[in-house]
Design a protein around this motif. Sequence first.
Motif, PDB file in Angstrom:
ATOM      1  N   GLY A  71       0.812  -1.228   0.000  1.00  0.00           N
ATOM      2  CA  GLY A  71       0.000   0.000   0.000  1.00  0.00           C
ATOM      3  C   GLY A  71       0.843   1.275   0.000  1.00  0.00           C
ATOM      4  N   PRO A  72       1.733   1.437   0.979  1.00  0.00           N
ATOM      5  CA  PRO A  72       2.535   2.661   1.015  1.00  0.00           C
ATOM      6  C   PRO A  72       3.457   2.798  -0.213  1.00  0.00           C
ATOM      7  N   VAL A  73       3.981   1.671  -0.690  1.00  0.00           N
ATOM      8  CA  VAL A  73       4.860   1.708  -1.872  1.00  0.00           C
ATOM      9  C   VAL A  73       4.073   2.187  -3.088  1.00  0.00           C
ATOM     10  N   LEU A  74       2.875   1.634  -3.222  1.00  0.00           N
ATOM     11  CA  LEU A  74       2.011   2.014  -4.328  1.00  0.00           C
ATOM     12  C   LEU A  74       1.645   3.501  -4.243  1.00  0.00           C
ATOM     13  N   ALA A  75       1.335   3.927  -3.026  1.00  0.00           N
ATOM     14  CA  ALA A  75       0.982   5.348  -2.845  1.00  0.00           C
ATOM     15  C   ALA A  75       2.161   6.255  -3.214  1.00  0.00           C
ATOM     16  N   ARG A  76       3.349   5.829  -2.838  1.00  0.00           N
ATOM     17  CA  ARG A  76       4.551   6.636  -3.094  1.00  0.00           C
ATOM     18  C   ARG A  76       4.851   6.745  -4.593  1.00  0.00           C
ATOM     19  N   PHE A  77       4.662   5.642  -5.327  1.00  0.00           N
ATOM     20  CA  PHE A  77       5.086   5.653  -6.738  1.00  0.00           C
ATOM     21  C   PHE A  77       3.943   5.806  -7.739  1.00  0.00           C
ATOM     22  N   THR A  78       2.715   5.944  -7.255  1.00  0.00           N
ATOM     23  CA  THR A  78       1.593   6.109  -8.192  1.00  0.00           C
ATOM     24  C   THR A  78       1.774   7.303  -9.129  1.00  0.00           C
ATOM     25  N   PRO A  79       2.187   8.473  -8.639  1.00  0.00           N
ATOM     26  CA  PRO A  79       2.355   9.591  -9.573  1.00  0.00           C
ATOM     27  C   PRO A  79       3.347   9.289 -10.691  1.00  0.00           C
ATOM     28  N   GLU A  80       4.495   8.688 -10.331  1.00  0.00           N
ATOM     29  CA  GLU A  80       5.482   8.356 -11.365  1.00  0.00           C
ATOM     30  C   GLU A  80       4.926   7.330 -12.348  1.00  0.00           C
ATOM     31  N   LEU A  81       4.183   6.363 -11.805  1.00  0.00           N
ATOM     32  CA  LEU A  81       3.598   5.337 -12.672  1.00  0.00           C
ATOM     33  C   LEU A  81       2.631   5.966 -13.667  1.00  0.00           C
ATOM     34  N   LEU A  82       1.797   6.874 -13.160  1.00  0.00           N
ATOM     35  CA  LEU A  82       0.820   7.521 -14.041  1.00  0.00           C
ATOM     36  C   LEU A  82       1.526   8.331 -15.126  1.00  0.00           C
ATOM     37  N   PRO A 121      -0.092   9.291 -21.977  1.00  0.00           N
ATOM     38  CA  PRO A 121       0.312   9.664 -23.344  1.00  0.00           C
ATOM     39  C   PRO A 121       1.494  10.636 -23.300  1.00  0.00           C
ATOM     40  N   GLN A 122       2.416  10.418 -24.207  1.00  0.00           N
ATOM     41  CA  GLN A 122       3.639  11.236 -24.224  1.00  0.00           C
ATOM     42  C   GLN A 122       3.515  12.446 -25.139  1.00  0.00           C
ATOM     43  N   ASP A 123       2.279  12.729 -25.683  1.00  0.00           N
ATOM     44  CA  ASP A 123       2.109  13.853 -26.610  1.00  0.00           C
ATOM     45  C   ASP A 123       2.466  15.174 -25.934  1.00  0.00           C
ATOM     46  N   ALA A 124       3.012  16.031 -26.724  1.00  0.00           N
ATOM     47  CA  ALA A 124       3.367  17.342 -26.171  1.00  0.00           C
ATOM     48  C   ALA A 124       2.110  18.072 -25.733  1.00  0.00           C
ATOM     49  N   GLY A 125       2.178  18.691 -24.617  1.00  0.00           N
ATOM     50  CA  GLY A 125       1.058  19.490 -24.137  1.00  0.00           C
ATOM     51  C   GLY A 125       0.100  18.729 -23.238  1.00  0.00           C
ATOM     52  N   PHE A 126       0.212  17.369 -23.151  1.00  0.00           N
ATOM     53  CA  PHE A 126      -0.681  16.581 -22.278  1.00  0.00           C
ATOM     54  C   PHE A 126      -0.058  16.490 -20.886  1.00  0.00           C
ATOM     55  N   VAL A 127      -0.790  16.955 -19.887  1.00  0.00           N
ATOM     56  CA  VAL A 127      -0.249  17.003 -18.527  1.00  0.00           C
ATOM     57  C   VAL A 127      -1.194  16.290 -17.565  1.00  0.00           C
ATOM     58  N   ILE A 128      -0.656  15.367 -16.762  1.00  0.00           N
ATOM     59  CA  ILE A 128      -1.465  14.738 -15.701  1.00  0.00           C
ATOM     60  C   ILE A 128      -1.083  15.415 -14.394  1.00  0.00           C
ATOM     61  N   GLU A 129      -2.083  16.042 -13.770  1.00  0.00           N
ATOM     62  CA  GLU A 129      -1.837  16.730 -12.498  1.00  0.00           C
ATOM     63  C   GLU A 129      -2.090  15.757 -11.347  1.00  0.00           C
ATOM     64  N   VAL A 130      -1.046  15.317 -10.694  1.00  0.00           N
ATOM     65  CA  VAL A 130      -1.188  14.419  -9.543  1.00  0.00           C
ATOM     66  C   VAL A 130      -0.525  15.088  -8.348  1.00  0.00           C
ATOM     67  N   PRO A 131      -1.272  15.195  -7.220  1.00  0.00           N
ATOM     68  CA  PRO A 131      -0.653  15.839  -6.060  1.00  0.00           C
ATOM     69  C   PRO A 131       0.514  15.006  -5.542  1.00  0.00           C
ATOM     70  N   ASP A 132       1.432  15.677  -4.902  1.00  0.00           N
ATOM     71  CA  ASP A 132       2.572  14.952  -4.323  1.00  0.00           C
ATOM     72  C   ASP A 132       2.072  13.961  -3.277  1.00  0.00           C
ATOM     73  N   PRO A 133       2.549  12.739  -3.347  1.00  0.00           N
ATOM     74  CA  PRO A 133       2.058  11.741  -2.383  1.00  0.00           C
ATOM     75  C   PRO A 133       2.544  12.040  -0.963  1.00  0.00           C
ATOM     76  N   THR A 134       1.671  11.728  -0.004  1.00  0.00           N
ATOM     77  CA  THR A 134       2.030  11.879   1.416  1.00  0.00           C
ATOM     78  C   THR A 134       1.626  10.612   2.163  1.00  0.00           C
ATOM     79  N   TYR A 135       1.917  10.621   3.441  1.00  0.00           N
ATOM     80  CA  TYR A 135       1.536   9.458   4.261  1.00  0.00           C
ATOM     81  C   TYR A 135       0.027   9.228   4.228  1.00  0.00           C
ATOM     82  N   VAL A 136      -0.767  10.299   3.990  1.00  0.00           N
ATOM     83  CA  VAL A 136      -2.227  10.159   3.967  1.00  0.00           C
ATOM     84  C   VAL A 136      -2.651   9.202   2.845  1.00  0.00           C
TER      85      VAL A 136
END
Lengths: 254, 309
Positions: free
Chosen positions: A35-46, A51-66
């Motif tokens: 669980g904590p590992v997944l929470a920590r690396f979910t943003p990087e995974l996403l 999609p790697q197209d220019a201009g496409f941005v996924i906004e994911v908040p920085d992961p925390t203990y929450v």
Amino acid sequence: MTGLAGFLRKELLEIRRTWRIWVLPGIVLFFALTGPVLARFTPELLQAIGPQDAGFVIEVPDPTYVHAYQQWTQNLTQIVTFALIIMLGGVVAGERKSGTAVLMLTKPLSRSGFILAKFVAQSALLVSTLLVGAAVTWGVTWAMFGEAPLRPLGAATGVWLVWALMFVALMLLLSAMLGAQAGAAGLGVAVFIMLSIPSAWETAARFSPAGLLGAPGRLVTGQPVYLAWPLLTTFALTALTLGGAIVVFNKKEL
Amino acid sequence: MIPAIELRDLTKVYRTVRALDGVDLEVPQGSVYGFLGPNGAGKTTALRILSGLSRPTSGSAHVLGNDTTLHPDQVRGVIGFLPDVPGFYSWMTGEEFLRLSGRLFGLSGRVLDQRVGALLDLAGLSGVETKVGGYSRGMRQRLGVAQALINAPRVLMLDEPTSALDPIGRRDVLDMIAGLAGRTTVFFSTHILSDVERVCDRVAILHRGRLAAQASIDDLKARHGIHKVRLTVRGPARELAAVLQSAPWATHVEHPEDDCLELSVQDLAAAQVAIPREIAALGIGLRRLEAVELSLEDVFVDLVGSGLP
């Protein structure tokens, strides 16, 4: 309560010696570790799989203990609850089917003692599994995020424990009543779904056990939680269900 | 003296089936009592009521004066019970199961150790470390008898303890039961008449939920002609059949083949003397004379004929 201590000892030994020691603790520990590992690396995974197209941005908040704690509570309230229900479907039915209940209950072991010993043993397994699981979640969360407050994790886990104990009693009732593992498990899942529906309705959630379903998630995110009535009604329902299991089993012919 | 087991007008109805229909039965203390009947006669139902696993529809069942419905705790404290197919925890060893059984009776310490050791010896399971899941049918049945004895019960109830066992397993279990004679009351159900003859002093016969007879083995033999003789002669046996039919010790003569007769006899010794004499007198020649073990059906026919419903 004649024979209770002797039969409880057998129940605990059975947990230790059979698949029971692996299933629930295995599932809980797996989620506690991942669980904590997944929470920590979910943003990087996403970011990596998006999609790697220019201009496409996924906004994911920085992961925390929450986020790690949310993973823990989500797993408890869904997958672990299902596992508990399925595991306990045969808790009484299995002994009736295999004939072991006959050998036990023709000795000075009352049917109340039979049910209570099973409740105590399964509760002990649940409590010890949760203690270890919560400790592992806390440790891995601390390692991943450098921050892991104990209080919200402890409160959320404790609230889920109360909810789960109600299901232990419920499964004893259903397993004693139906005499078939699959039937008891199916009905247990149906009860779980029925309790999940009113949990989204605030009035019902405030005054019934349904309120405990969303409470662990709220506790770890610091949202307001109404616990008094949900806890009270859950304790009452647990006692009623356990009493019902004893009454039903007393009336059964073996 | 209070009977070890007392059934009064015991009736059990499952939906439309009357498994027991007004059964009255008394089992004296200290006896080894055979509860005979074909499959489906109601033996298991009666034993389940006696052990508190089931309740009667009407009538009553008492064990040493305790009503099995009203005082099941007192009943469980004084009985040992072996069901027809005993279910054990497959992850336990035989010794562990006996210890569990003993603890349920409140046994502990040296008493439990001694009891477990003695019963493992009696069951021939000393030193067997295999889990019960790996036991043969015979080993399981012997462990079943052993667990039923852990509390030194005043009444031991065994449901078909020898069924489906091979001859050696059957002999072992019967030897265990015979060894208990005089020490405790043994009430065991079976459909094998020879088992009853071997170890019982009294017997009750149940048929279609009703009691057909209850008596000592000697009385039953005396009353109902309990031997069967098969006879093969040189030549036709029709004339011999007519002669033997009138003999005072013969209750029934059948003529299944031209040179063969089957006789039900009340006095086997008299028959063994008289039959060769009659054959010699008729000048036929004897090829074979054998005493045949009676089946339960033979006893039923001799006892009640087709009079039962």
